[in-house]
Design a protein around this motif. Structure first.
Motif, mmCIF file in Angstrom:
data_model
loop_
_atom_site.group_PDB
_atom_site.id
_atom_site.type_symbol
_atom_site.label_atom_id
_atom_site.label_comp_id
_atom_site.label_asym_id
_atom_site.label_seq_id
_atom_site.Cartn_x
_atom_site.Cartn_y
_atom_site.Cartn_z
ATOM 1 N N UNK A 90 0.803 -1.227 0.000
ATOM 2 C CA UNK A 90 0.000 0.000 0.000
ATOM 3 C C UNK A 90 0.829 1.266 0.000
ATOM 4 N N UNK A 92 3.825 3.664 -2.177
ATOM 5 C CA UNK A 92 4.314 3.868 -3.528
ATOM 6 C C UNK A 92 5.708 3.250 -3.679
ATOM 7 N N UNK A 99 12.028 4.802 2.423
ATOM 8 C CA UNK A 99 11.790 4.838 3.865
ATOM 9 C C UNK A 99 12.871 4.110 4.649
ATOM 10 N N UNK A 123 5.510 6.463 -8.764
ATOM 11 C CA UNK A 123 4.398 6.945 -7.947
ATOM 12 C C UNK A 123 3.292 5.907 -7.774
ATOM 13 N N UNK A 125 1.402 2.484 -6.559
ATOM 14 C CA UNK A 125 1.452 1.647 -5.370
ATOM 15 C C UNK A 125 2.087 0.319 -5.727
ATOM 16 N N UNK B 27 7.220 11.250 -2.437
ATOM 17 C CA UNK B 27 6.200 11.308 -3.473
ATOM 18 C C UNK B 27 5.188 10.203 -3.248
ATOM 19 N N UNK B 28 3.949 10.509 -3.414
ATOM 20 C CA UNK B 28 2.925 9.490 -3.278
ATOM 21 C C UNK B 28 2.115 9.415 -4.559
ATOM 22 N N UNK B 29 1.305 8.380 -4.609
ATOM 23 C CA UNK B 29 0.516 8.184 -5.820
ATOM 24 C C UNK B 29 -0.521 9.288 -5.951
ATOM 25 N N UNK B 232 5.274 6.955 6.473
ATOM 26 C CA UNK B 232 5.429 5.763 5.635
ATOM 27 C C UNK B 232 5.989 4.610 6.467
ATOM 28 N N UNK B 235 3.195 3.213 8.507
ATOM 29 C CA UNK B 235 2.370 2.341 7.664
ATOM 30 C C UNK B 235 3.055 0.993 7.475
ATOM 31 N N UNK B 357 -6.027 5.005 -1.041
ATOM 32 C CA UNK B 357 -4.873 4.204 -1.430
ATOM 33 C C UNK B 357 -4.418 3.249 -0.338
ATOM 34 N N UNK B 358 -4.778 3.568 0.896
ATOM 35 C CA UNK B 358 -4.324 2.702 1.984
ATOM 36 C C UNK B 358 -5.221 1.502 2.212
ATOM 37 N N UNK B 359 -6.269 1.355 1.405
ATOM 38 C CA UNK B 359 -7.219 0.283 1.677
ATOM 39 C C UNK B 359 -7.067 -0.859 0.688
#
Lengths: 226, 359
Positions: A90, A92, A99, A123, A125, B27-29, B232, B235, B357-359
């Motif tokens: 979940x 990217x 990280x 970008x 997931x 950067x994220x989606x 992150x 998560x 996006x986290x699901x």
């Protein structure tokens, strides 16, 4: 560099390792081989403290790994690419890479140069990647921690031939760069030309150890044939 | 949605690699649901802001105070959501921080009102009727308590974690219940609402705006945190702590920091709540309230930024509207909760705004 001596590991009451010996010297690429269920992954889990060994010693440079928790083992300089292309689904691609990154030779640019697809999909997931791309991500994530010893557990298992070639190309690059690597893989035709040494496990024991050239057909048939 | 520009280099990110340090620029989606989600969020926040303002100018002070109550409870749930939703730490003891924040406001006001010192040894500490002082003390007290409780509880997982956090909260509840100095089970009144320089906190609208600011700030902090490297890593710790550990990061300190931040947010909400009601009692510390907060988080959508707000609106409205009709309103709350758990797994926000996006 890494020295595993006579380790015995149990899953609950059942014993999986009965005396594994394994050594990786600096700059070496060592292949850990054996049929399915002979203890290759358990050996790696024991090295990383995920299924702690009950007996024997595991040392990495000056560290006694049996006394360290998993995160300290990684910090000591071991990088694991676990079996089955494990990344964080979940997050990217960039997050996966950055990280857990630690400073060193491998940087984001270098990893993305090695696997250009990770740059293209930065970008996205991780769970939307193909299996091969996830494997590249898992390798990239391990590289970004800049391990002194990289451990690849079945890195090419179950992937399309094109992708396998791309991963083998990367592994050959590690070899050229003198990256110490412990490699678990079953495809002899790829492993034997690049491995400096092979260690073979049979029923949880180290039964053979030597140069690939010495791995004659008798040994192959006995321990690696299907 | 400002951080979508790709990083062209990794300076900073790999160098200041200490876990626990918030670091921007990950950067994220891009978000596929931005339009619908953004709309729902703006409507939700806009209504929460506009309704009490309109009610105030129409003279319906009751609704302004109701909105303040929703806002404060939403803020407390934002705190809990950081632990449960983002960190995967199912705390059943967040009432402890809520109540403690409330008691800080109450005790401080009590001493200020009676001109008695809170303590005289080793230094003389007087009470204070300034919200700034109350908030600062509430932050410190809740952070210290959460650090101690978290340090012990986070050594366990699953049902044991739930039970240990509950046990700590119950200890504090019974302590407050039986300590006569500050009213015991009768609670402690705050005769004059604590003040802020330059503002009339007794004005219902002003007080609502203070609470609204608190809620927005808590949500902004959560959002900022979750976009950072720390978020992150949190998560990752929730998804697979073993995998995070084999990459060289211990999940424990990351969880602990998130737990403390979560408790501080809930504690500040508690301080606001005591000042809103002019009263603090052990009820604020009780496990019922921990449960209510949990229900709110689940109703709204676990791990969604606007989930606690949606949940709090729904919860307080049901309590007010249905509670006015029947004393068995919680039966209907149970039915709604059942419906959400069975048919809208991602809560009201998931139902209204689509998956995230986290699901």
């Amino acid at each position: 560099m890494l020295k595993v001596a006579d380790i015995e590991t149990f899953y609950g009451p059942s014993q999986a390792l009965f005396g594994v010996n394994l050594e990786v010297n600096a700059g070496e690429m060592v292949a850990l081989m054996g049929r399915n269920g002979m203890g290759k992954t358990t050996t790696i889990r024991s090295i990383f403290g995920l299924t702690p060994a009950n007996r024997g010693t595991i040392t990495f440079e000056s560290h006694d790994l049996r006394r360290l928790p998993a995160y300290r083992i990684a910090k000591a300089g071991l990088g694991l690419v676990p079996e089955g292309r494990r990344c964080f689904p979940n997050l990217s691609v960039r997050e996966n890479l950055l990280v857990t990154a630690r400073p060193g030779e491998w940087t984001l640019q270098k990893v993305e140069l090695l696997f250009p697809r990770l740059e293209e999909r930065r970008l996205q997931m991780a769970k939307t990647l193909s299996g091969g791309e996830q494997q590249m991500l898992a390798i990239g994530r391990a590289l970004m921690t800049n391990p002194r010893l990289l451990v690849l557990d079945e890195a090419t298992e179950g992937l399309a031939p094109v992708i396998r070639q791309e991963i083998w190309r990367a592994i050959r690059l590690f070899k050229e760069q003198g990256q110490s690597t412990l490699l678990v893989d079953k495809s002899l035709s790829e492993v034997l030309p690049i491995a400096d040494r092979c260690t073979i496990l049979e029923k949880g024991r180290t039964v053979w150890d030597g140069k690939p050239a010495a791995l004659d057909s008798a040994v192959r048939d006995r321990y690696l044939g299907v | 949605m400002t951080n979508n520009t790709p990083l062209t280099n990794n300076t900073g990110l790999s160098k200041s690699a200490a876990p626990g340090v918030a670091n921007s620029g990950l950067a994220t989606q891009p978000d596929n649901h931005f339009d619908r989600k953004g709309l729902v969020q703006i409507v939700l926040l806009g209504l929460l802001f506009l309704v009490p303002v309109a009610a105030y100018f129409l003279g319906h002070i009751y609704y302004v105070n109701l909105a303040s109550r929703i806002t404060i409870i939403a803020m407390a749930a934002v705190g809990l959501n950081l632990a449960i939703g983002y960190g995967g730490m199912v705390s059943f003891g967040h009432a402890a921080y809520f109540g403690l924040g409330g008691y800080v406001a109450g005790i401080s006001a009590y001493h200020a009102f009676n001109f008695t010192p809170f303590m005289t040894w080793p230094v003389n500490v007087p009470g204070s009727d300034s919200m700034l002082v109350v908030w600062l003390v509430a932050i410190l007290v809740c952070a210290l308590l959460a650090l101690a409780i978290g340090a012990i509880s986070l050594r366990t997982t699953g049902v044991y974690f739930i039970m240990i956090t509950l046990a700590f909260a119950q200890m504090i509840y019974y302590f407050a219940n039986s300590w006569p100095t500050y009213g015991g089970e009768d609670g402690l009144p705050i005769y004059l609402r604590n003040g802020l320089p330059g503002l009339d906190t007794n004005n219902a609208l002003t007080y609502f705006l203070i609470c609204f600011f608190g809620l927005v700030l808590a949500m902004a902090i959560t959002s900022r945190l979750m976009k950072s490297r720390f978020g992150a890593a949190l998560t990752m710790a929730r998804l697979n702590d073993v995998r995070l550990a084999t990459a060289g990061i211990s999940p424990y300190p990351i969880r602990l920091v998130a737990f403390v931040i979560s408790a501080v947010i809930t504690g500040l909400a508690g301080a606001l709540y005591a000042d809103l009601n002019g009263f603090v009692s052990p009820t604020m510390l009780s496990w019922h309230f921990s449960g209510e907060l949990m229900v709110i988080v689940i109703l709204g959508g676990v791990g969604r930024l606007y989930g606690p707000l949606a949940g709090a609106v729904l919860f307080v409205m049901m309590e007010t509207l249905l509670g006015g009709m029947t004393q068995y309103w919680q039966l209907f709350l149970g039915l709604v909760l059942l419906g959400v758990v069975l048919f809208a797994k991602h809560g009201v926000m998931g139902w209204l705004a689509g998956r995230e996006r986290n699901e």
